[in-house]
Design an enzyme around this catalytic site. Structure first.
Site, PDB file in Angstrom:
ATOM      1  N   GLU A 176      -9.145  17.217  -0.487  1.00  0.00           N
ATOM      2  CA  GLU A 176      -8.225  16.280   0.155  1.00  0.00           C
ATOM      3  C   GLU A 176      -8.918  15.430   1.225  1.00  0.00           C
ATOM      4  O   GLU A 176      -8.495  15.385   2.382  1.00  0.00           O
ATOM      5  CB  GLU A 176      -7.032  17.040   0.721  1.00  0.00           C
ATOM      6  CG  GLU A 176      -6.210  17.676  -0.388  1.00  0.00           C
ATOM      7  CD  GLU A 176      -5.132  18.607   0.132  1.00  0.00           C
ATOM      8  OE1 GLU A 176      -5.391  19.343   1.104  1.00  0.00           O
ATOM      9  OE2 GLU A 176      -4.038  18.608  -0.434  1.00  0.00           O
ATOM     10  N   HIS A 415       9.089  26.118  -8.191  1.00  0.00           N
ATOM     11  CA  HIS A 415       8.021  25.968  -7.219  1.00  0.00           C
ATOM     12  C   HIS A 415       7.572  27.334  -6.741  1.00  0.00           C
ATOM     13  O   HIS A 415       8.397  28.161  -6.336  1.00  0.00           O
ATOM     14  CB  HIS A 415       8.485  25.134  -6.019  1.00  0.00           C
ATOM     15  CG  HIS A 415       7.412  24.925  -4.999  1.00  0.00           C
ATOM     16  ND1 HIS A 415       7.474  25.407  -3.718  1.00  0.00           N
ATOM     17  CD2 HIS A 415       6.212  24.287  -5.090  1.00  0.00           C
ATOM     18  CE1 HIS A 415       6.376  25.075  -3.052  1.00  0.00           C
ATOM     19  NE2 HIS A 415       5.594  24.394  -3.866  1.00  0.00           N
ATOM     20  N   HIS A 485      -1.277  22.785  -7.229  1.00  0.00           N
ATOM     21  CA  HIS A 485      -1.674  22.064  -6.022  1.00  0.00           C
ATOM     22  C   HIS A 485      -2.621  22.941  -5.210  1.00  0.00           C
ATOM     23  O   HIS A 485      -2.601  24.166  -5.335  1.00  0.00           O
ATOM     24  CB  HIS A 485      -0.454  21.659  -5.213  1.00  0.00           C
ATOM     25  CG  HIS A 485       0.255  20.473  -5.779  1.00  0.00           C
ATOM     26  ND1 HIS A 485       0.610  19.387  -5.016  1.00  0.00           N
ATOM     27  CD2 HIS A 485       0.643  20.188  -7.052  1.00  0.00           C
ATOM     28  CE1 HIS A 485       1.202  18.492  -5.792  1.00  0.00           C
ATOM     29  NE2 HIS A 485       1.240  18.957  -7.026  1.00  0.00           N
ATOM     30  N   GLU A 486      -3.461  22.290  -4.390  1.00  0.00           N
ATOM     31  CA  GLU A 486      -4.598  22.974  -3.753  1.00  0.00           C
ATOM     32  C   GLU A 486      -5.377  23.731  -4.835  1.00  0.00           C
ATOM     33  O   GLU A 486      -5.647  24.905  -4.715  1.00  0.00           O
ATOM     34  CB  GLU A 486      -4.155  23.920  -2.634  1.00  0.00           C
ATOM     35  CG  GLU A 486      -3.480  23.245  -1.468  1.00  0.00           C
ATOM     36  CD  GLU A 486      -2.014  22.899  -1.752  1.00  0.00           C
ATOM     37  OE1 GLU A 486      -1.597  21.794  -1.356  1.00  0.00           O
ATOM     38  OE2 GLU A 486      -1.322  23.731  -2.365  1.00  0.00           O
ATOM     39  N   GLU A 504      -2.992  18.583  -8.409  1.00  0.00           N
ATOM     40  CA  GLU A 504      -3.233  17.712  -7.269  1.00  0.00           C
ATOM     41  C   GLU A 504      -4.744  17.477  -7.183  1.00  0.00           C
ATOM     42  O   GLU A 504      -5.290  16.692  -7.929  1.00  0.00           O
ATOM     43  CB  GLU A 504      -2.675  18.369  -6.015  1.00  0.00           C
ATOM     44  CG  GLU A 504      -2.652  17.488  -4.786  1.00  0.00           C
ATOM     45  CD  GLU A 504      -2.202  18.258  -3.566  1.00  0.00           C
ATOM     46  OE1 GLU A 504      -1.482  17.684  -2.740  1.00  0.00           O
ATOM     47  OE2 GLU A 504      -2.577  19.435  -3.433  1.00  0.00           O
ATOM     48  N   GLU A 510       1.518  12.583   0.312  1.00  0.00           N
ATOM     49  CA  GLU A 510       2.081  13.183   1.528  1.00  0.00           C
ATOM     50  C   GLU A 510       1.270  12.866   2.783  1.00  0.00           C
ATOM     51  O   GLU A 510       1.791  12.900   3.900  1.00  0.00           O
ATOM     52  CB  GLU A 510       2.223  14.702   1.369  1.00  0.00           C
ATOM     53  CG  GLU A 510       0.942  15.480   1.264  1.00  0.00           C
ATOM     54  CD  GLU A 510       0.397  15.562  -0.153  1.00  0.00           C
ATOM     55  OE1 GLU A 510      -0.484  16.400  -0.396  1.00  0.00           O
ATOM     56  OE2 GLU A 510       0.858  14.782  -1.025  1.00  0.00           O
TER      57      GLU A 510
END
Length: 705
Positions: A176, A415, A485-486, A504, A510
Site C-alpha cells: 500500500e 466479510h 485484502h492485505e 487488493e 480508502e
C-alpha cells in the site's frame, strides 16, 4: 606457471565448444522477436541472457541458491541434457478479461549436475513467449538430499540500460505505497523504511516489489514479476543502482534462519519478464496466467461476476462504524458508551443497500462489521480468538437479511476480517464457510490488517503464502470465491483456482478518505494499470460521486473527476466491481449512475486502445452475455485529448453510444463533478476525440441497437 595454465585454458575452451555442439542453449519466441541464451561460465556457474528485437535487454545474469543446511548451489555444474519443445493451446477463462487465451511458447529444459563430490542435480526450465519469458528452477528427487532450507535465491536480471522505472518499495508486509517514478539508478526504497501504515510495514533492503515496470529510451517496455507462487516465499528485487542489476530477495521470517523450506522434489515459482515495444501490450499480455497450471476446480459456474454495493465507504467517512459500541460478557450485552447507533451493519441499513442494488442492476451487497469482535482487535497485541466469523451483532438479523436479499435477487457478500490472527481463522474456516454455504453466499472479502500472528511472520513470507492459498482452496469446497485484502500478490493462480477472484494489494480508494498525505494523486491509477494490474484483478472500489465529501471529511477528497470514477469500471479490471459510494449520493446523481447500471464486469474481449505508463490509458471491453462494448479512458494530472478509433466494434452493427465526459471546466481539484453526457450513434467506422481534464477521464457505453 603461465606454461601450466595454457593446457587448462585450451581444455576449458574445448569443453565449452563441445557443450555448445552437444546441447541446445538458445531458444526464441514463436515470432522470433524474443531470444534466450543459456550457458555455463568457466566456474560452471549457470547464466542466461535475453534479447528483444536483436538488442540485449538482459545481459549475463547468474542463477543459484544458498541454504542453511547445505553448501551453496551455484557453480561447478555440468549440463547433462537439454530438451527443446513447442506448445500451443487455446484455453477458456471461466470469467475474465476475455474468453479464449492463446498459450503458445517454446520451451527449453536444462538438466544440470554438480561436478563436485555432492553431485546434486538442478533443472532449469525456460518458456519463451511472444510477450516475454518465464523461467523456474526444478529440484528433482535425488539420493542423499531430501530437504532444502533456502537461505536465499540468487536470480539476477542484469539490465543494459538505466530504465525509467515505476516502483514501490520491497515491503515484506504491505503493497500500500504510492508509486515512485525514477531512473533505475535512482531507486531508493530505504527512504520509506520508517513508513508506518496500518501498524505494519517492513523494508529491510533497497528493493522493489513486483510487478515493477520499466520503459527504455527506444520504447522497450519491461515488467518483472513472478507466476504460480505456491509453497514458497514472495520475491522482492534488490536493486544495485550502480550496476543496474536486479537480484531476487526472498521475504523471510524472524522465526527461522531460512526463507523457504521444501521437501524434494519441488519447483520454484516462475520468474517472469513481460516484454513489448509499447505500453498497451503489457496490459494485453497473458504471460502470468499462462504460466500457471490449468483449472483444478472444474465447474465454477456457482460464482457469478457482479457489481456490488455495501456497508464500507460510510465507515471510512465516519458516518457509521464497524463496531457495535457494546461488549458481550457472559452472553449479556452491556452498553460501554461506544458507537451508540452508528453501527453500520444493522438489518435496516443493509436492507437499504439491498433495495438500491436490486433496483440498479447490481448483484451483490457487502456487509462489513456484521460479526462480533470489532471492539477488541485494534491495538491489542494478542488478537487470536477475537473474531469467530459466525456470530452476528444483536442488531444484524442474518436470517432476515439473507431471506430478504434472496427475495430481491441480490447476493450477500461475506466479510472476514481476520486481524491477521491466522491460527484463529484457520481453525474456524470450515465453520465460517459452512455458514456461507447455508445462506447461499458465494463470495467472501477477507482482510489481514495488522502484524501477522504468529509473531515474526510477514504477510509475504512462505507461511502466509501457504495460508492465503490454503484458505482459497478450502473455500472452493464450499463453493466460495475469495477476494483477499492485505493479501499476497497475485501471480496468476486464478487460472488454477478460479475461485481466487480478486484482491487488493495496492494503495486503494480508502486512502482518499483517511490518508493525511493528500490521498492518491491523479497519476496513481495511470501507473497502477501498467504495474499492479499486470499481476491480476484489483478490488479498487471505484464509483465515488461525492468527491469532496465535505459533509464528513472536509480535509480529504478523491483526486479525480467524476468522469474518471466511471472510467475505472472499464480500466481497472475485476470480476467484482464495487459501487462504493453511499446510496444517497447515487440517488442524487442519476445520470452517471446510469453508466454503473449498464457497465459489464465479465468480458468476451479486451482491447487496449492506447496508453503510456503513468500518463494515460484507454481500454475497450466487450461484455460476454450482451456483446455490448464499454470504453474507459483516464489521465494523470495533465489534461489531454485522446482520439478513439472504433474499428474494434463488430461489423454491420449499429450502437447507441452514451458518452460520459469531463465538462469544459472540469478539474480533479477545482471542479471534479463537472460532467457532460452525450448520446450518439456509432459503427465500426466511427471516430471520436475526447477532451480529458486534469485528473479526468471518459466512459462510453455502446449498446447494440
Amino acid at each position: 606457471m603461465k606454461f601450466n595454465l595454457i593446457p587448462l585454458i585450451l581444455t576449458v575452451l574445448f569443453f565449452s565448444c563441445y557443450q555448445k555442439e552437444k546441447h541446445i542453449t538458445e531458444l526464441t519466441s514463436p515470432n522470433s522477436e524474443v531470444k534466450v541464451n543459456f550457458n555455463l561460465n568457466v566456474q560452471g556457474q549457470p547464466f542466461y541472457t535475453v534479447m528483444f528485437n536483436n538488442k540485449t535487454i538482459v545481459d549475463s545474469s547468474y542463477l543459484g541458491f544458498e541454504f542453511t543446511n547445505a553448501k551453496a548451489l551455484k557453480d561447478n555444474f555440468n549440463i547433462l541434457k537439454t530438451t527443446a519443445s513447442t506448445f500451443n493451446e487455446t484455453w477458456e477463462m471461466p470469467w475474465g478479461e476475455q474468453v479464449d487465451v492463446v498459450n503458445h511458447y517454446n520451451e527449453l529444459r536444462i538438466e544440470l549436475q554438480e561436478t563436485s563430490e555432492l553431485k546434486r542435480k538442478l533443472n532449469l526450465v525456460f518458456k519463451v513467449y511472444d510477450d516475454g519469458i518465464g523461467f523456474r528452477y526444478e529440484f528433482p528427487e535425488q539420493k542423499g538430499w531430501t530437504e532444502a532450507l533456502i537461505k536465499d535465491e540468487h536470480t539476477e536480471f542484469n539490465l543494459t540500460e538505466d530504465y525509467k522505472t515505476f516502483w514501490i518499495p520491497g515491503d515484506w508486509d504491505i503493497y500500500e505505497h504510492l508509486y515512485n517514478t525514477t531512473k533505475l539508478s535512482e531507486v531508493d526504497a530505504l527512504q520509506f523504511a520508517n513508513h508506518k501504515n496500518l501498524a505494519q510495514t517492513y523494508i529491510p533492503e533497497n528493493a522493489v516489489n513486483t510487478p515493477v515496470t520499466m520503459v527504455g529510451a527506444d520504447g522497450t517496455h519491461l515488467s518483472f514479476h513472478e507466476a504460480a507462487l505456491i509453497d514458497y516465499s514472495g520475491m522482492t528485487l534488490k536493486v544495485d543502482t550502480k550496476n543496474l542489476d536486479l537480484k531476487s530477495n526472498l521475504v523471510g521470517s524472524e522465526n527461522t534462519d531460512y526463507k523457504v523450506k521444501r521437501m524434494l522434489p519441488f519447483e520454484t515459482p516462475w520468474r517472469t519478464i513481460q516484454i513489448s515495444d509499447n505500453a498497451p501490450e503489457l496490459i494485453e499480455s497473458k504471460l502470468i496466467v499462462n504460466l500457471n497450471e490449468p483449472n483444478k476446480l472444474g465447474d465454477v459456474s456457482w460464482f457469478t461476476p457482479m457489481k456490488y454495493t455495501g456497508v464500507w465507504w460510510e465507515m471510512h467517512l465516519g458516518k457509521s462504524s464497524w463496531d457495535y459500541g457494546m461488549t458481550q460478557n457472559m452472553s449479556t450485552w452491556t452498553d460501554t458508551g461506544g458507537a451508540h447507533g452508528k453501527h453500520g451493519a444493522n438489518t435496516e441499513n443493509v436492507k437499504r443497500f439491498i433495495d438500491f442494488s436490486a433496483k440498479n442492476n447490481i448483484g451483490g451487497v457487502l456487509v462489513e462489521g456484521w460479526n462480533t469482535g470489532w471492539e477488541h482487535w485494534i491495538g491489542f497485541e494478542d488478537r487470536e480468538g477475537v473474531f469467530d466469523f459466525v456470530t452476528p451483532y444483536p442488531d444484524y438479523d442474518i436470517d432476515e437479511v439473507t431471506r430478504y436479499a434472496k427475495e430481491k435477487g441480490v447476493e450477500i457478500i461475506m466479510h472476514h476480517e481476520t486481524s491477521a490472527a491466522t491460527e484463529t481463522y484457520t481453525k474456524q474456516q470450515d465453520t465460517a464457510y459452512a455458514l456461507m454455504q447455508k445462506y447461499g453466499m458465494h463470495s467472501v472479502k477477507s482482510g489481514y490488517v495488522g502484524k501477522i500472528l504468529p509473531k515474526g511472520e510477514y504477510h509475504h513470507g512462505q507461511y502466509m503464502v501457504n495460508h492465503y492459498n490454503n484458505a482459497a482452496i478450502k473455500a472452493a469446497k464450499y463453493q466460495v470465491a475469495v477476494n483477499a485484502h492485505e493479501p499476497i500478490k497475485a501471480t496468476g493462480l486464478r487460472r488454477t483456482y478460479p475461485n481466487i477472484i480478486s484482491r487488493e494489494g495496492l494503495r486503494g480508494q480508502e486512502f482518499n478518505a483517511w490518508s493525511s498525505d493528500g490521498g492518491n494523486p491523479p497519476e496513481h491509477l495511470p501507473i497502477v494499470a501498467f504495474t499492479r494490474m499486470l499481476a491480476g484483478p484489483i478490488d479498487y472500489t471505484p464509483g465515488i460521486f461525492n468527491i469532496k465529501f465535505d459533509e464528513y471529511k472536509p480535509d480529504n477528497q478523491v483526486n479525480t473527476t467524476i468522469a474518471q470514477q466511471l472510467a475505472l469500471y472499464v480500466v481497472i479490471y475485476s470480476p467484482i466491481q464495487m459501487a462504493a459510494d453511499l446510496v444517497e449520493h447515487y440517488e442524487a446523481n442519476p445520470e452517471p449512475l446510469q453508466f454503473i447500471k449498464d457497465v459489464g464486469v465479465d468480458w468476451q474481449q479486451t482491447k487496449v486502445l492506447n496508453g503510456e505508463v503513468g500518463d494515460f490509458v484507454t481500454i475497450a471491453r466487450k461484455e460476454r452475455l450482451t456483446e455490448n462494448w464499454f470504453v474507459g479512458g483516464i489521465t494523470d494530472e495533465n489534461a489531454r485529448t485522446i482520439d478513439v478509433d472504433f474499428s474494434f466494434l463488430d461489423a454491420d452493427v449499429t450502437y447507441q453510444a452514451t458518452i460520459y465526459k469531463d465538462g469544459k471546466t472540469a478539474h480533479w481539484d477545482n471542479n471534479p463533478t463537472d460532467l457532460e453526457v452525450e448520446t450518439l450513434t456509432m459503427t465500426k467506422a466511427s471516430k471520436l476525440s475526447c477532451n480529458l481534464a486534469a485528473g479526468g477521464g471518459f466512459a462510453i457505453s455502446l449498446i447494440k441497437k
